[in-house]
Design a protein around this motif. Structure first.
Motif, short mmCIF file in Angstrom:
data_model
loop_
_atom_site.label_atom_id
_atom_site.label_comp_id
_atom_site.label_asym_id
_atom_site.label_seq_id
_atom_site.Cartn_x
_atom_site.Cartn_y
_atom_site.Cartn_z
N ASP A 50 0.83 -1.20 0.00
CA ASP A 50 0.00 0.00 0.00
C ASP A 50 0.87 1.26 0.00
O ASP A 50 0.51 2.28 -0.59
N LYS A 51 2.01 1.20 0.64
CA LYS A 51 2.91 2.37 0.73
C LYS A 51 3.63 2.69 -0.58
O LYS A 51 4.06 3.81 -0.78
N CYS A 52 3.78 1.72 -1.46
CA CYS A 52 4.50 1.95 -2.72
C CYS A 52 3.56 1.85 -3.92
O CYS A 52 3.98 1.58 -5.03
N SER A 53 2.26 2.09 -3.70
CA SER A 53 1.28 1.96 -4.77
C SER A 53 1.01 3.28 -5.46
O SER A 53 1.31 4.35 -4.93
N TYR A 54 0.45 3.18 -6.66
CA TYR A 54 0.08 4.33 -7.48
C TYR A 54 -1.42 4.30 -7.71
O TYR A 54 -2.00 3.24 -7.88
N THR A 55 -2.04 5.47 -7.74
CA THR A 55 -3.48 5.55 -7.97
C THR A 55 -3.78 5.44 -9.46
O THR A 55 -3.24 6.19 -10.26
N LEU A 56 -4.64 4.49 -9.82
CA LEU A 56 -5.10 4.35 -11.20
C LEU A 56 -6.39 5.14 -11.40
O LEU A 56 -6.54 5.85 -12.39
#
Length: 84
Positions: free
Chosen positions: A54-60
């Motif tokens: 969750d900390k290294c995710s990107y919003t699609l």
């Protein structure tokens, strides 16, 4: 192949107070992408809390009403495509 596990697309519901208060009614939900699942580790003692990816995710997509159903429909479409 990624060395830390496969990529992940997931539904994210914004919260506050350490996850006790759901803010999705105010801010909507998000569909996010993480490049690896980091072996399924969690943020607190590797077994509690939200996933580490969750900390290294990107919003699609942002402001989605029902992100869980969107992600499950996306998974079903991917499975059908992969079966061809």
């Amino acid at each position: 192949a990624v060395c830390c596990g496969p990529p992940v697309i997931f539904a994210y519901k914004p919260t506050c107070c350490y996850g006790c208060v759901d803010l999705s009614d105010s801010y909507g939900q998000q569909v996010k992408y993480a490049p690896a699942n980091l072996y399924g580790l969690r943020t607190c003692c590797c077994c509690l809390g939200p996933p580490c990816y969750d900390k290294c995710s990107y919003t699609l997509l942002a402001g989605v009403k029902d992100a869980d159903s969107f992600v499950s429909a996306l998974a079903a479409q991917h499975a059908r495509y992969k079966a061809r």
